[in-house]
Design an enzyme around this catalytic site. Structure first.
Site: not given
Ligand code: ADP
Ligand code: ASP
Ligand code: MG
Length: 815
Positions: A507, A611, A613, A664, A667, A678, A682, A797
């Site tokens: 926004r 992530a 790694l 959480g 998604e 996903d 990858k 995470g």
């Protein structure tokens, strides 16, 4: 004796004048005999504007005149005690009346000459010096008002008059012999031997002080201004600029010639001829040491003393095959220009002699072309000179320093700083004195070039890196907080200064050139942010045109990903966990890498897979070392890893998904994890990293769930329908468990292609023991053939992802 000079900025208001009176009063103890003042700040510009208004019949000049009148009268009223006011006011009014008469005269005839303009401009210095001299006497400091027209003799080049030093010396000698008290001398002005008023050029009060110093054999000249000396760059353009303690006359001259307004270039000549030191001091910080300009050998040992720029020039290029080896072309070009009174700022000719180019002020560009076309009419007709091309909107950046002489690597550093930041150099000039390297570049790149070169030379390797965050959700905000915490340490250890200049959420967007405040950036974004659209954010980032810029895209938006090529084209690096670009079409993937290489900027996306790694970087390094990779295989989804690690048949699969979503770990719409896309994206990225040319459609994928479930209109309906797979999952789980195996959603790419399937792995398989959101990737290659390389650990995470993003930012910053 000492001569002091105070510029317009030092006497812009009555309050400032009182500070100056203090300095002058103390300076008497240092043998100060003359003080030169400029007009009150801005007055010369106003006088010129008024003359133009009067010329064009614009009645506004009377209003401007009234403003000017009021400013001087109220200054006199504020500075001088009532007892002495009427006499001073009488004089001031007399001068102002005279000025008004001249302006009215201009209005009547509708024109003015350079001579008239010099006369009009002289009122600025006459008024200010008169008022200041009376302020001093009013406060018991004996001082005389000296109108420089009576002592500085010049030729009649109005607007840029040259002093006749011999006559001036004589006149000044006589005057000072008769007047022992401090003389308050009008800067900027002089007169011809016929008594006609002249001026010495804009900024010329500095020169007045130098002329006085030379003619009166002063021990030192002090130029008091609003900065603490000659700085490494214009502080308005380069915030990290700092004052240099010592520069030579030549360095000061070179820097000011190329735009450092702090001292008027011709000022150095009279002082240098008599070897009189010039001090640049700060009226607003009188205790600061300032800069010493002298003929002494350099004390600082800095190879580069300063970087300055002329913000707007035109580059004129004369080219043609007929110029090669022809004697006298340069002489004709510059002879013709000189005859037309055109001043060339810089000249450059390549040894091929095919073209000569030079920079002139933009106002003289058209005339330059005309003059040269006329001079070479014969050659142009016969095609020996093909064209005279004028490029407007250019600027000159000059790097100045005596110690550059015979120091290798200086030019390399300059051009590396420019090249890295996408600044194209149109012309280069280096005098054989090696005192100055000048480059002509586009005007829009002026500040970026100054900052980049300044960083390269002055901040002992400290590199400023400007970050622009798109998306400040969980990953973005965690990365920002990490950066804030590490900032000081990174400055010290790695010599990079990472500053967040811009940020946005979906926004709002906010930019701050000073860097967005460490604490409270979230509130700042909410409170001060303007409306955000990706286009405006990216446009503004590009327009800021800062060196070493990195866009950090922490969204998963295709819209942003589709702008990557444009971003890289602007020589801005990209760091991103957003997979969309690298898992889009192969042609886009290649184009992005090509563009990054071409612009010498980074395109880093380590966090696209696994992530934080070290996976992509490992594959790239193996590739570079010549190791041939046979296969890459493993669990690539932290979310799916979590689901299969947690699932033990004790509660329904659907319930576990709902719980994971609440925590959480998935998604917002768990279908985005469960549809396998996903993982496919990858795997596609990994495949491309090992050199395979695959598209998303080439990946074969065993669906985890029946297609019908994905047709649910919304997440809630999907979750409501999900229990329909619970029994089948339980059965698959029990079958695996009974065989002593575990369920793992495994992706693999090798020479046979790329595929993803739900497999039962036995205890000896490295993926058997995975926990929580672990990822595990096995790489088989020539070097790792019997036993694979294993990269494993948490693969999802905000913390691990953000740390991967920060690592990429640092990697990009250190390039
Ligand atoms: P004055 O009114 O005292 O004559 P000027 O405005 O002419 O002052 O010159 C001082 C200004 O010059 C400074 O405020 C600064 O913005 C500008 N400047 C440009 N380049 C430099 C530089 N390299 N070092 C110091 N000041 C510079
Ligand atoms: N007042 C003159 C100018 O503005 C001279 C000076 O300030 O040095 O150019
Ligand atoms: Mg000045």
């Amino acid at each position: 004796m000492r001569i002091l000079k105070f510029g317009g900025s030092s006497v812009a208001t009555p309050q400032r004048i009182l500070d100056v009176v203090n300095i002058v009063s103390k300076a008497r103890e240092r043998n100060c005999r003359a003080v030169v003042f400029s007009a009150f700040g801005g007055v010369t510009d106003q006088l010129i504007a008024m003359a133009r208004q009067a010329e064009s019949g614009d009645e506004d000049f009377t209003r401007s005149f009234k403003e000017l009148e009021l400013r001087h009268i109220s200054a006199a009223r504020e500075l001088i005690s009532v007892a002495n006011q009427s006499q001073v006011m009488g004089q001031v009014k007399m001068m102002l009346n005279e000025l008004e008469d001249v302006l009215q005269g201009i209005q009547l005839v509708g024109e003015f000459t350079p001579r008239t303009l010099d006369f009009i401009m002289s009122f600025g210095e006459r008024l200010s010096n008169y008022i200041i001299s009376r302020t001093l006497t009013d406060r018991g400091i004996p001082a005389g008002y000296l109108d420089a027209r009576t002592v500085i003799r010049t030729d009649d080049r109005f607007g840029q008059a040259l002093a006749d030093m011999e006559t001036t010396r004589e006149l000044l000698g006589k005057h000072f012999a008769k007047h022992p008290e401090v003389q308050i001398v009008t800067g900027f002005i002089g007169s011809t031997n016929k008594g006609v008023t002249t001026t010495l050029g804009r900024g010329g009060s500095d020169l007045t002080a130098s002329i006085l110093g030379a003619c009166l054999d002063a021990e030192a000249i002090e130029i008091w201004t609003d900065v603490s000396g000659i700085m490494t760059a214009d502080p308005r353009k380069v915030r990290k600029a700092f004052p240099v303690q010592h520069v030579t006359y030549e360095e000061a001259q070179e820097m000011s010639h190329f735009g450092a307004k702090v001292i008027y270039p011709p000022t150095m000549q009279p002082a240098m001829a008599q070897n009189i030191p010039i001090w640049i001091k700060n009226t607003f910080a009188p205790d600061a040491i300032g800069t010493l300009v002298s003929g002494e050998p350099d004390k600082t040992e800095l190879p580069v003393k300063g970087i300055s720029s002329i913000g707007h020039v035109a580059l004129v290029r004369v080219q043609g095959a007929g110029m090669i080896g022809v004697v006298g072309v340069a002489q004709r070009i510059f002879g013709a220009l000189a005859k037309a009174g055109i001043n060339t700022i810089l000249i450059s000719q390549a040894s091929s002699e095919h073209s000569v180019c030079f920079a002139v002020s933009p106002e003289q560009a058209a005339l330059s072309r005309q003059v040269i076309m006329a001079e070479f009419d014969f050659e142009v007709q016969r095609g020996r000179i093909s064209d005279v091309i004028v490029e407007d909107n250019m600027c000159v950046v000059a790097v100045v320093g005596e110690n550059m002489r015979s120091t290798p690597g200086i030019a390399g550093k300059v051009f590396q700083a420019l090249g890295r930041n996408g600044v194209n150099v149109s012309a280069i000039a280096q005098g054989s004195s090696e005192l100055n390297i000048s480059v002509v570049i586009s005007r829009k790149d002026e500040q970026k070039a100054l900052i980049a070169i300044h960083d390269a030379f002055f901040l002992s390797g400290l590199k400023t890196v400007n970050l622009f965050f798109i998306g400040v959700g969980l990953i973005g905000s965690t990365a920002i907080d990490m950066l804030h915490k590490q900032r000081e340490k990174l400055r010290e250890t790695l010599k990079v200064d990472l500053r967040i200049i811009g940020m946005c959420n979906s926004r709002k967007m906010l930019f701050d050139l000073n860097g967005l405040d460490d604490d409270g950036w979230k509130q700042q974004l909410e409170a001060k942010g303007g409306p955000m659209t990706p286009d405006t954010f990216l446009k503004h980032t590009a327009e800021l045109n800062l060196p070493n810029s990195i866009i950090v895209d922490c969204t998963s938006s295709e819209e942003i990903a589709s702008a990557y090529e444009r971003i890289l084209k602007n020589s801005i690096s990209i760091v991103t966990p957003n997979k969309k670009a690298c898992s889009g079409s192969m042609s886009r993937y290649l184009a992005l890498h090509r563009e990054a290489a071409r612009r010498d900027v980074s395109f880093l996306y380590e966090t696209n897979v696994g992530a934080g790694l070290p996976l992509i970087k490992t594959l790239q390094e193996m590739h570079h070392t010549g190791d041939s990779i046979h296969s890459v295989e493993g669990v690539l989804s932290g979310t799916l890893s979590y689901l299969f690690n947690e699932y033990d048949g004790s509660r329904p699969f659907s319930q576990l998904v709902a719980e994971a979503r609440e925590k959480g770990f998935t998604e917002p719409d768990p279908r985005d994890d469960l549809n396998g896309m996903d993982v496919a994206r990858k795997l596609l990225i990994l495949a491309r990293e090992i050199g395979l040319s695959l598209e998303l459609a080439d990946i074969s994928m065993e669906p985890l769930l029946p297609a019908s479930l994905f047709e649910a209109p919304d997440t809630e309906t999907f979750l409501k329908d999900l229990p329909s797979v619970d029994d089948a999952f339980k059965a698959r789980y029990e079958q695996a468990r009974d065989a002593g195996k575990k369920l793992r959603y495994i992706a693999k790419v090798d020479a046979n292609g790329a595929r993803i399937s739900l497999q039962q792995v036995e205890q000896s398989h490295p993926c058997y023991g995975l926990q929580s959101t672990d990822n595990l990737i096995l790489i088989h290659s020539d070097c790792y053939s019997n036993r694979p390389m294993v990269v494993a650990g948490p693969g999802a995470g905000p913390k691990v992802t953000a740390s991967g993003v920060v690592a990429d930012i640092i990697k990009s910053a250190l390039r």
